[in-house]
Design a protein around this motif. Structure first.
Motif, PDB file in Angstrom:
ATOM      1  N   GLY A  88     -69.854  34.819  95.621  1.00 41.39           N
ATOM      2  CA  GLY A  88     -69.936  35.252  94.234  1.00 41.39           C
ATOM      3  C   GLY A  88     -68.571  35.581  93.654  1.00 41.39           C
ATOM      4  N   LYS A  89     -67.742  36.231  94.445  1.00 38.31           N
ATOM      5  CA  LYS A  89     -66.395  36.564  93.977  1.00 38.31           C
ATOM      6  C   LYS A  89     -65.545  35.305  93.812  1.00 38.31           C
ATOM      7  N   LEU A  90     -65.697  34.340  94.724  1.00 39.98           N
ATOM      8  CA  LEU A  90     -64.971  33.083  94.583  1.00 39.98           C
ATOM      9  C   LEU A  90     -65.425  32.333  93.336  1.00 39.98           C
ATOM     10  N   LYS A  91     -66.739  32.427  93.020  1.00 39.23           N
ATOM     11  CA  LYS A  91     -67.232  31.814  91.790  1.00 39.23           C
ATOM     12  C   LYS A  91     -66.588  32.478  90.573  1.00 39.23           C
ATOM     13  N   LYS A  92     -66.443  33.776  90.640  1.00 40.16           N
ATOM     14  CA  LYS A  92     -65.751  34.500  89.571  1.00 40.16           C
ATOM     15  C   LYS A  92     -64.322  33.982  89.426  1.00 40.16           C
ATOM     16  N   LEU A  93     -63.658  33.731  90.551  1.00 38.73           N
ATOM     17  CA  LEU A  93     -62.284  33.241  90.511  1.00 38.73           C
ATOM     18  C   LEU A  93     -62.203  31.887  89.817  1.00 38.73           C
ATOM     19  N   THR A  94     -63.136  30.975  90.147  1.00 34.67           N
ATOM     20  CA  THR A  94     -63.105  29.666  89.495  1.00 34.67           C
ATOM     21  C   THR A  94     -63.331  29.787  87.994  1.00 34.67           C
ATOM     22  N   GLN A  95     -64.124  30.775  87.575  1.00 38.06           N
ATOM     23  CA  GLN A  95     -64.355  30.984  86.147  1.00 38.06           C
ATOM     24  C   GLN A  95     -63.095  31.502  85.465  1.00 38.06           C
ATOM     25  N   VAL A  96     -62.414  32.434  86.126  1.00 34.07           N
ATOM     26  CA  VAL A  96     -61.171  32.976  85.567  1.00 34.07           C
ATOM     27  C   VAL A  96     -60.124  31.881  85.433  1.00 34.07           C
ATOM     28  N   LEU A  97     -60.105  30.964  86.413  1.00 32.80           N
ATOM     29  CA  LEU A  97     -59.148  29.869  86.397  1.00 32.80           C
ATOM     30  C   LEU A  97     -59.544  28.737  85.460  1.00 32.80           C
ATOM     31  N   GLY A  98     -60.766  28.803  84.942  1.00 34.20           N
ATOM     32  CA  GLY A  98     -61.237  27.725  84.086  1.00 34.20           C
ATOM     33  C   GLY A  98     -61.508  26.457  84.863  1.00 34.20           C
ATOM     34  N   MET A  99     -61.897  26.591  86.127  1.00 38.13           N
ATOM     35  CA  MET A  99     -62.141  25.435  86.995  1.00 38.13           C
ATOM     36  C   MET A  99     -63.606  25.033  86.949  1.00 38.13           C
ATOM     37  N   ASP A 100     -63.873  23.785  86.639  1.00 36.88           N
ATOM     38  CA  ASP A 100     -65.217  23.241  86.734  1.00 36.88           C
ATOM     39  C   ASP A 100     -65.308  22.485  88.052  1.00 36.88           C
ATOM     40  N   ALA A 101     -65.321  23.248  89.143  1.00 34.87           N
ATOM     41  CA  ALA A 101     -65.225  22.646  90.472  1.00 34.87           C
ATOM     42  C   ALA A 101     -65.948  23.536  91.466  1.00 34.87           C
ATOM     43  N   PRO A 102     -66.369  22.966  92.599  1.00 32.39           N
ATOM     44  CA  PRO A 102     -67.044  23.775  93.617  1.00 32.39           C
ATOM     45  C   PRO A 102     -66.097  24.766  94.276  1.00 32.39           C
ATOM     46  N   ILE A 103     -66.680  25.769  94.909  1.00 29.95           N
ATOM     47  CA  ILE A 103     -65.898  26.818  95.554  1.00 29.95           C
ATOM     48  C   ILE A 103     -64.936  26.248  96.588  1.00 29.95           C
ATOM     49  N   ASP A 104     -65.407  25.262  97.365  1.00 26.34           N
ATOM     50  CA  ASP A 104     -64.554  24.787  98.452  1.00 26.34           C
ATOM     51  C   ASP A 104     -63.328  24.033  97.971  1.00 26.34           C
ATOM     52  N   SER A 105     -63.253  23.739  96.657  1.00 32.69           N
ATOM     53  CA  SER A 105     -62.045  23.094  96.130  1.00 32.69           C
ATOM     54  C   SER A 105     -60.848  24.032  96.177  1.00 32.69           C
ATOM     55  N   LEU A 106     -61.089  25.334  96.355  1.00 37.11           N
ATOM     56  CA  LEU A 106     -60.000  26.296  96.487  1.00 37.11           C
ATOM     57  C   LEU A 106     -59.344  26.233  97.865  1.00 37.11           C
ATOM     58  N   PHE A 107     -59.971  25.554  98.801  1.00 35.84           N
ATOM     59  CA  PHE A 107     -59.525  25.636 100.187  1.00 35.84           C
ATOM     60  C   PHE A 107     -59.161  24.264 100.763  1.00 35.84           C
ATOM     61  N   VAL A 108     -58.390  23.518  99.983  1.00 30.42           N
ATOM     62  CA  VAL A 108     -57.815  22.283 100.506  1.00 30.42           C
ATOM     63  C   VAL A 108     -56.906  22.656 101.674  1.00 30.42           C
ATOM     64  N   ALA A 109     -57.059  21.960 102.786  1.00 30.77           N
ATOM     65  CA  ALA A 109     -56.295  22.274 103.988  1.00 30.77           C
ATOM     66  C   ALA A 109     -55.313  21.152 104.304  1.00 30.77           C
ATOM     67  N   PRO A 110     -54.252  21.463 105.048  1.00 30.05           N
ATOM     68  CA  PRO A 110     -53.302  20.407 105.449  1.00 30.05           C
ATOM     69  C   PRO A 110     -53.978  19.205 106.097  1.00 30.05           C
ATOM     70  N   ALA A 111     -55.024  19.452 106.881  1.00 33.23           N
ATOM     71  CA  ALA A 111     -55.729  18.348 107.537  1.00 33.23           C
ATOM     72  C   ALA A 111     -56.337  17.378 106.537  1.00 33.23           C
ATOM     73  N   ASP A 112     -56.721  17.859 105.365  1.00 35.79           N
ATOM     74  CA  ASP A 112     -57.323  16.980 104.368  1.00 35.79           C
ATOM     75  C   ASP A 112     -56.331  15.938 103.870  1.00 35.79           C
ATOM     76  N   PHE A 113     -55.059  16.306 103.772  1.00 41.49           N
ATOM     77  CA  PHE A 113     -54.037  15.347 103.370  1.00 41.49           C
ATOM     78  C   PHE A 113     -53.904  14.229 104.407  1.00 41.49           C
ATOM     79  N   VAL A 114     -53.883  14.628 105.677  1.00 37.81           N
ATOM     80  CA  VAL A 114     -53.626  13.659 106.751  1.00 37.81           C
ATOM     81  C   VAL A 114     -54.838  12.779 107.022  1.00 37.81           C
ATOM     82  N   TYR A 115     -56.041  13.378 107.058  1.00 40.70           N
ATOM     83  CA  TYR A 115     -57.205  12.672 107.558  1.00 40.70           C
ATOM     84  C   TYR A 115     -58.209  12.221 106.498  1.00 40.70           C
ATOM     85  N   HIS A 116     -58.125  12.765 105.281  1.00 43.69           N
ATOM     86  CA  HIS A 116     -59.183  12.479 104.308  1.00 43.69           C
ATOM     87  C   HIS A 116     -58.683  12.053 102.942  1.00 43.69           C
ATOM     88  N   ALA A 117     -57.385  11.922 102.749  1.00 41.82           N
ATOM     89  CA  ALA A 117     -56.862  11.526 101.442  1.00 41.82           C
ATOM     90  C   ALA A 117     -56.858  10.006 101.338  1.00 41.82           C
TER      91      ALA A 117
END
Length: 311
Positions: free
Chosen positions: A267-296
């Motif tokens: 719920g607090k993370l959802k609040k954060l996305t609202q404050v940031l004006g992000m129309d995106a899921p919660i997990d978009s806040l947690f892009v990890a280094p591995a995502d660049f190497v293995y999933h980009a």
């Protein structure tokens, strides 16, 4: 290394021998834990405490990293300008370690043993308090909003528009490193425990934020934080699939009160996305280094490079 590096290229560093790096690598099922970007031919930009910095570097010795480049290649000038904006502003990095780990524990798949859930509960509670502080800072300093996302490099590319946006396949997944891949039947994603009613927490008044977390779970000093992160890594690396707790058991029995803490944190993370004006899921806040190497999908891996920061 296939090609010479150039400004705008991405560096994804191999995990170091500390419990924070090890935990990030384990939670993303990979061998990496930090990202940076070449700023000039002899310097990189990255986020370290307390913020965005430029460090002179030399190659051929030092830490190992993967060198990644956008494909098809683009003019690096917009990337350098985007990074310069954060450097000139003296931008602080607003994701404390426990908040980032709490987010990874929420969004990535884990083997839920009693030991791991107990430690996860403590980390998420501490992360909730850190999130309260972050929301309060954002209310006072809205100019820093764009840098609360967990990966500075991802944000720099995002700032340059659609042509530069890094496309991560399948949202945020676990990495492909096979030697510690856990069987799917023994893993869960805690974010899936979230109840729809938890979204109501997103309307929490800013004046109430500092009273939401349990004061008993506040992490009071660096040593206590490091000890908790060490316990996390030990619980992750010793997870016994035969003693894992099923998702329906956690939902039914409220194991370690995981459902309430997941609801509160989500719920607090959802609040954060609202404050940031992000129309995106919660997990978009947690892009990890591995995502660049293995999933980009649009990053080319040019091979390994050694980088040493010149102090």
């Amino acid at each position: 290394m296939k090609k010479a590096y150039q400004p705008g290229d991405i560096l994804i560093f191999k995990a170091e021998d500390d419990f924070l790096s090890r935990s990030i690598a384990w939670l993303t099922n990979s061998d990496v834990s930090h990202s940076a970007m070449f700023y000039t031919k002899d310097s990189i930009v990255e986020t370290i405490a307390p913020g965005v910095v430029q460090n002179r570097v030399c190659t051929g010795k030092g830490d190992f990293a993967y060198l990644l480049r956008l494909t098809p290649s683009k003019d690096s000038a917009p990337l350098i300008q985007a990074a310069k904006k954060y450097l000139d502003a003296g931008t602080q990095y607003n994701f404390p370690a426990l908040l980032y780990l709490g987010g990874l524990l929420l969004c990535r798949r884990i083997t839920p043993t009693k030991r791991l859930l107990s430690i996860t509960e403590r980390i998420m509670d501490a992360a909730c308090l850190e999130l309260d502080k972050l929301l309060q800072r954002l209310a006072k300093h809205p100019e820093n909003r764009s840098m609360v996302c967990s990966q500075f490099v991802y944000q720099v590319y995002e700032d340059c528009g659609e042509a530069y946006r890094i496309h991560i396949h399948g949202a945020l997944q676990n990495g492909f490193k096979q030697d510690n891949m856990l069987q799917e039947t023994h893993t869960i994603r805690l974010l899936d425990l979230q109840e729809p009613a938890a979204i109501s927490l997103a309307a929490t008044k800013e004046s109430d934020l500092d009273a939401v977390s349990d004061v008993k779970c506040v992490i009071r000093d660096v040593e206590e934080e490091e000890n908790l992160i060490a316990q996390l890594y030990q619980a992750l690396s010793s997870a016994d699939t035969e003693n894992s707790i099923a998702m329906d058991s956690i939902e039914r029995d409220g194991s370690f009160e995981m459902v309430p803490i997941v609801n509160k944190f989500a719920g607090k993370l959802k609040k954060l996305t609202q404050v940031l004006g992000m129309d995106a899921p919660i997990d978009s806040l947690f892009v990890a280094p591995a995502d660049f190497v293995y999933h980009a999908e649009n990053l080319e891996n040019l091979g390994e490079i050694q980088i040493e920061r010149i102090r």
